[in-house]
Design an enzyme around this catalytic site. Structure first.
Site, PDB file in Angstrom:
ATOM      1  N   THR A   1      32.968  41.088  60.356  1.00  0.00           N
ATOM      2  CA  THR A   1      31.533  41.024  60.064  1.00  0.00           C
ATOM      3  C   THR A   1      31.224  41.350  58.608  1.00  0.00           C
ATOM      4  O   THR A   1      30.134  41.751  58.283  1.00  0.00           O
ATOM      5  CB  THR A   1      30.757  42.002  60.959  1.00  0.00           C
ATOM      6  OG1 THR A   1      31.368  43.273  60.840  1.00  0.00           O
ATOM      7  CG2 THR A   1      30.757  41.549  62.384  1.00  0.00           C
TER       8      THR A   1
ATOM      9  N   THR B   1      38.552  45.543  60.719  1.00  0.00           N
ATOM     10  CA  THR B   1      39.469  46.569  60.218  1.00  0.00           C
ATOM     11  C   THR B   1      40.467  47.085  61.251  1.00  0.00           C
ATOM     12  O   THR B   1      41.453  47.709  60.872  1.00  0.00           O
ATOM     13  CB  THR B   1      38.665  47.782  59.703  1.00  0.00           C
ATOM     14  OG1 THR B   1      37.802  48.228  60.749  1.00  0.00           O
ATOM     15  CG2 THR B   1      37.852  47.413  58.484  1.00  0.00           C
ATOM     16  N   ASP B   2      40.232  46.792  62.537  1.00  0.00           N
ATOM     17  CA  ASP B   2      41.063  47.431  63.560  1.00  0.00           C
ATOM     18  C   ASP B   2      42.553  47.197  63.373  1.00  0.00           C
ATOM     19  O   ASP B   2      43.351  48.122  63.463  1.00  0.00           O
ATOM     20  CB  ASP B   2      40.636  46.946  64.958  1.00  0.00           C
ATOM     21  CG  ASP B   2      39.538  47.818  65.531  1.00  0.00           C
ATOM     22  OD1 ASP B   2      38.932  48.573  64.742  1.00  0.00           O
ATOM     23  OD2 ASP B   2      39.288  47.742  66.751  1.00  0.00           O
TER      24      ASP B   2
ATOM     25  N   LYS C   1      45.138  52.642  59.148  1.00  0.00           N
ATOM     26  CA  LYS C   1      43.770  53.047  59.454  1.00  0.00           C
ATOM     27  C   LYS C   1      43.844  54.412  60.122  1.00  0.00           C
ATOM     28  O   LYS C   1      44.327  54.528  61.249  1.00  0.00           O
ATOM     29  CB  LYS C   1      43.094  52.027  60.377  1.00  0.00           C
ATOM     30  CG  LYS C   1      41.603  52.310  60.606  1.00  0.00           C
ATOM     31  CD  LYS C   1      40.916  51.234  61.426  1.00  0.00           C
ATOM     32  CE  LYS C   1      39.422  51.506  61.519  1.00  0.00           C
ATOM     33  NZ  LYS C   1      38.709  50.500  62.311  1.00  0.00           N
TER      34      LYS C   1
END
Ligand SMILES: [Zn+2]
Lengths: 631, 439
Positions: B104, B180-181, B259
């Site tokens: 997004t 980003t996951d 992450k």
């Protein structure tokens, strides 16, 4: 008589004011996270953010949002983990909303006869002045419709919403602002009322009644700044002006009066503009830095020498209109100066005040030549940092172009003096979209029943019962209710021997007096008040000393009543000690008593009180002194 | 937006009777009251007993179908039309290719209905991020529209091919926008598939979506674009906020990035190394200690975009049943990366199953669930038993990087032996010879 306070007939001019009241709730936690609601004196952590306008599907960007972004502002947020977490920092999605806050909003809707919606949907309302880290305020309608009783009349309720409070402003500047995160996320209930006729005192009465109705729920926060009113002000043919953040109820009428005068003044200026036959306002801008390099004007000289620039904007056929003052203090030139100030400049200089600002006639001529204008034009000088001047010159031109409209729709801020100042253009309608991180709340029958069970006694009845049961005057009863400490009052009179009228007077007067002295009122807690009155009740010190005790607590000089007593040396005076003191004074003043008789009383009373003040009740001193004087 | 998006059951029936569609202006009557506003879509997981109306004020309210006496359709909704404002288009600046995958990062919201849609053309990108036109001449391409958690090795391969095309086409740099996951996995995968890439390839995402004024997307995208156009180094990197402020971006080596936070802007972290560079509005600060390779020549560069998804990442935990491991090993995988405990261990009872799998041609590698530090399988008995069983110790390689590398190695090796050799060799900075960062 009320109407005399306005320079025009509010009815004839359809002068209208719509109130929006924002009430902080006395809640155990914030609306979207479990952070406690507390003001942090120390804010050891910080981060910086820039907010940007975002674009809608229709390619529209909210005008207010673009305005803020054009200011290129960086926001600095300071915080303390004791009063904020990553939710306030916009680093974690919001948690489910506080049930307590949502139910309180439902309760307030019930009190106002507003219909609670079947499903509560939280929205994101774009606010990019930096007061919300996310760039939007989360807000939801809980109730629609209803009415508020004001005296004999009724004012329509439009909506009851529950929303998060904004961050606390620490420092304001055009380029950078500083905020504290402690207040961000505190639950608020906003009540939007239908507009009423703009009679200043009437508007204030409406605000007062609404505040009292909300207070009746027993769930509103105490203290100043916990209720804020916004006003939507308009008059015949003009656009709506939104005045934000009237902090004190007592200022509502003043702000309405100020805004009425300003708006009517702008209408009169517009009439003048039209009289000149100006339909469409033209403007021409030119860089005047070189022309003014050797200027006699101290302000401009300082700016140019400091590396700043000057833009001159000319408005043909506007000579004399910028300084025109249909009512004292209402001038188009002032409006322009406010726009400049909001955007980081000191103000503007226009041709109607060139001489006053130290510009010579020659300079006036040179500027007119530069702008290619004759003497019929008004000139506006925008001076300052090059990065700001172009933007501000454009905003100034934009504003003058709209002068024929009279009142221009904009958002203004209420000042502490009861005036209003320019803040930003009014936001467009396209600035709300769903908060997808929070599922909607289905309002169940069980919720409705639970809230229905909390419905309070109407405030008018409550006040009447105080004056009836405790023989308080109607005014005293109302003041007690408005103080927000009527619950504490009920508790204290039930357990203390002090007269209810004395308790009421102390609860009302002491906090007001200390707040005027600038004492931190958040420290004058119900606990501190209760303990102080209990100490008076048990004769530890006289009621006159109560204010000193609470002042010491409020200033942080004492943690509690015991420490304050110690610090102030308020060991009570024993009867024997008092009698001795009185006997001493009487014997020293035998001659005076003989000469003046009873008229000597006040002198003697003064002398005794020098040693007894704060230690013994004044009444007791006076009766003992009278007796002693008779002997 | 036609139809009755998201409405089912009684709510859908009620709206159908009124011939209403999403976007229409309706008057909803309930007993003596009425609510007027625009019908907005309902989310799939919501119940079927409420309709949602957007009032003129912009607020949405839900109305129970049971209370509705009548729905009157007052006006037909306007189809949302997006007109991108005219902008300068970065002409004359270095050319940068932007590959979209469905995150997004570049989207706008329809305030009328609340729907969010991605930007698909250069004009839209420029209109969302006007500053892009100041730093690069952008060629955007939506390669796929997949949520980060649904990205698979085949998608990594497609992206690698697109990057190779961009290199051949003379682009100065490539941005890949992504959720980003699984960005860390993708960055590692592309590091191997694009080994030796002569231009910078920056994977960019946002932790706050770009329909929000506070989105980190703006800074991430503009910083990455300006580096893609002008940075003097090459390679595959993740570019995200360096801290909570909108000030500095960190450039993380694709094989050493993880992450490490679910929601914060600075969720991505270089593990065991420092970021190779930092970007701010003042410029690029390259970290000399991490010495990223300079830009190279496009000639002779070839991508190796194939991945074999038949590999598994298994986190060992106390009491892990033998049957669990056997089920994984027997599921058709050709290789397994373990996230072992401490220096690289699994329980003794699993050793035999591992040995059998290796003997049958499987590739088994060991990383540590400690994340920080290096495996050493010579210190304890279990470690030595695992080594004897043929497990390849992966030094300080991150488990996610090891999985991506194994998928790539399996697809690019003629034999298990060769795959094991590739796994042990440092190809793209995935292991470091010396542990110098303490955490
Ligand atoms: Zn919090």
């Amino acid at each position: 008589m009320e109407r005399a306070s306005l320079p025009f007939d509010p009815e004839a001019c359809q002068f209208r004011v719509g109130l929006e009241v924002h009430q902080q709730l006395a809640a155990g936690r914030k609306l979207f996270c479990p952070c406690p609601i507390t003001k942090s004196d120390e804010l050891p952590l910080a981060f910086e953010r820039r907010l940007r306008p975002t674009q809608s599907e229709l390619g529209q960007i909210d005008p207010a949002a673009v305005f803020e972004f054009n200011k290129g502002r960086v926001n600095l947020y300071r915080w303390n983990p004791e009063s904020a977490c990553l939710v306030e920092a916009d680093e974690e999605p919001p948690h489910p909303p506080s049930t307590e806050a949502v139910e309180t909003a439902m309760l307030m809707a019930d009190v106002l006869g507003s219909r609670v919606v079947d499903e509560v949907h939280f929205m994101r309302k774009l606010v990019i002045d930096g007061s919300n880290t996310s760039g939007f305020q989360r807000t939801a309608i809980v109730g629609l419709g209803g009415s508020l009783r004001v005296g004999g009349a009724k004012v329509g309720v439009l909506t009851v919403t529950v929303e998060e409070d904004s961050a606390r402003v620490l420092k304001e500047g055009a380029q950078a602002r500083e905020y504290a995160l402690d207040r961000l996320g505190v639950p608020l209930v906003e009540i939007a009322l239908d507009h009423v006729a703009g009679v200043p005192e009437h508007v204030e009465a409406v605000a007062l009644s609404l505040g009292r109705a909300l207070r009746s729920t027993g769930r509103v926060a105490r203290g100043q700044g916990t209720i804020r009113q916004d006003l939507n002000v308009s008059l015949l043919g003009g656009q709506v002006v939104e005045v934000k953040g009237v902090q004190k109820l007592g200022l509502v009428a003043k702000v309405v009066r100020y805004e009425a005068t300003r708006q009517m003044g702008l209408v009169k200026i517009a009439e003048e503009v039209k009289k000149r036959g100006v339909e469409e306002v033209e403007s021409r801008a030119a860089d005047a830095t070189d022309v003014l390099r050797g200027t006699a004007s101290p302000v401009l000289r300082r700016i140019i020498q400091g590396g700043g620039v000057v833009t001159c904007v000319a408005f043909p056929r506007f000579a004399g209109l910028l300084g025109l003052e249909p009512f004292p203090g209402v001038r188009l030139g002032k409006e322009l100066a406010e726009i400049a100030r909001t955007n980081g400049l000191g103000g503007v200089i226009h041709s109607d005040e060139f001489a006053k600002q130290g510009l010579t006639e020659d300079e006036g001529v040179a500027l007119r030549a530069l702008a290619g204008s004759d003497s019929g034009a008004a000139l506006v000088l925008v001076a300052g940092d090059a990065s700001r001047v172009v933007t501000v010159a454009a905003l100034v031109a934009e504003r003058v172009k709209r002068a024929p409209l009279g009142v221009v729709g904009e958002t203004r801020a209420a000042t502490d003096e009861g005036e209003t100042r320019y803040l930003r253009p009014r936001p467009g309608a396209a600035r709300m979209y769903p908060e997808t991180d929070i599922p909607e709340i289905v309002v169940t029958d069980a919720m409705k029943a639970r809230v229905g069970g909390l419905l309070p006694v109407r405030w008018e009845e409550k006040v009447a019962s105080y004056s009836r049961e405790y023989s308080l005057s109607e005014e005293a009863a109302l003041q007690l209710y408005d103080s927000g400490d009527s619950g504490l009052f009920e508790e204290l009179v039930s357990r203390l021997r002090l007269e209810p009228s004395v308790v009421a007077a102390m609860l009302v007067e002491i906090p007001v007096r200390l707040s005027r002295e600038g004492v931190d009122e958040s420290r004058i807690t119900p606990e501190a008040l209760g303990a102080t009155l209990a100490a008076v009740d048990s004769g530890r010190f006289a009621k006159e000393a109560a204010v000193d005790v609470l002042r010491a607590i409020g200033r942080g000089e004492a943690r509690d009543v015991d420490e304050a007593v110690e610090r102030l040396g308020l060991k009570g005076m024993g009867d024997e000690e008092l009698e001795e003191a009185i006997a001493g004074v009487v014997s020293r003043n035998r001659e005076l008593i003989a000469e003046k008789g009873d008229r000597a009383f006040s002198v003697l009373m003064g002398e005794v009180m020098k040693v007894a003040r704060g230690k013994v009740d004044g009444k007791k001193v006076s009766s003992l002194l009278r007796e002693a004087m008779k002997e | 937006m036609p139809g009755l998006l998201g409405y089912r059951g009684p709510a859908e029936r009620l709206l159908r009777e009124a011939e209403a569609s999403v976007g229409d202006v309706l008057e909803v009557q309930t007993g003596g009251e009425k609510v007027t506003g625009t019908l907005v879509p309902r989310y799939e997981h919501d119940d079927d007993r409420h309709i949602v109306i957007k009032l003129k004020s912009g607020y949405n309210v839900g109305i129970s179908v049971e209370r509705v006496s009548k729905v009157v359709r007052l006006a037909e909704g306007e189809e949302p039309k997006f007109v991108a404002p005219k902008r300068a288009t970065g002409g004359g600046l270095p050319r940068v290719s932007v590959l979209g995958t469905g995150g997004t990062i570049a989207s706008r919201v329809d305030y009328r209905t609340g729907a969010v849609s991605p930007a698909t053309t250069a004009e839209e990108l420029y209109s969302l991020f006007p500053e892009l036109a100041d730093v690069a001449s952008i060629t955007p391409e939506i390669v796929m529209s997949v949520y980060s958690e649904n990205l698979e090795p085949v998608h990594w391969g497609e992206l690698a091919k697109k990057v190779a095309e961009a290199v051949a086409g003379g682009q100065a740099g490539v941005l890949i926008t992504m959720g980003t996951d699984t960005m860390g996995y993708a960055a590692a995968a592309l590091s191997f598939a694009l080994k030796g890439v002569p231009i910078p390839v920056f994977i960019v995402g946002s932790q706050r979506s770009s329909d929000r004024p506070s989105s980190d997307a703006f800074l991430n995208l503009i910083g990455a674009a300006s580096m893609a156009a002008g940075a003097g180094f090459s390679g595959v990197y993740v570019v995200m906020h360096a801290d909570s402020s909108d000030e500095r971006l960190a450039v993380h080596r694709g094989t050493r990035v993880r992450k490490d936070h679910t929601s914060a802007r600075d969720a991505f972290e270089s593990v065991g190394v420092e970021p190779v560079a930092f970007w701010s509005r003042e410029g690029i600060a390259v970290n000399a200690r991490e010495a990223p390779p300079p830009r190279g020549r496009a000639e002779g560069f070839e991508a190796r975009p194939r991945f074999d998804p038949r590999a598994a990442l298994v986190k060992f935990y106390p009491s892990m049943p033998a049957g669990y491991l056997e089920a994984v090993l027997g599921s058709g995988v050709r290789g397994v990366v373990f996230e072992g405990t401490g220096l690289g261990h699994i329980n003794a009872k699993s050793v035999e199953a591992v040995a059998r799998f290796v003997a049958a041609g499987g590739v088994v590698c060991m990383t540590s669930q400690c994340i920080w530090g290096r495996v050493d399988m010579n210190v304890y008995d279990t470690g030595r038993d695992l080594l004897k069983a043929g497990v390849v110790p992966l030094e300080d390689m991150l488990p996610e990087t090891a999985l991506a590398k194994l998928m790539w190695a399996l697809a690019n090796s003629p034999s298990a032996e060769e795959a094991r050799r590739l796994m042990a060799e440092d190809l793209a900075g995935e292991t470091t010879p010396r542990t110098v960062q303490r955490r």
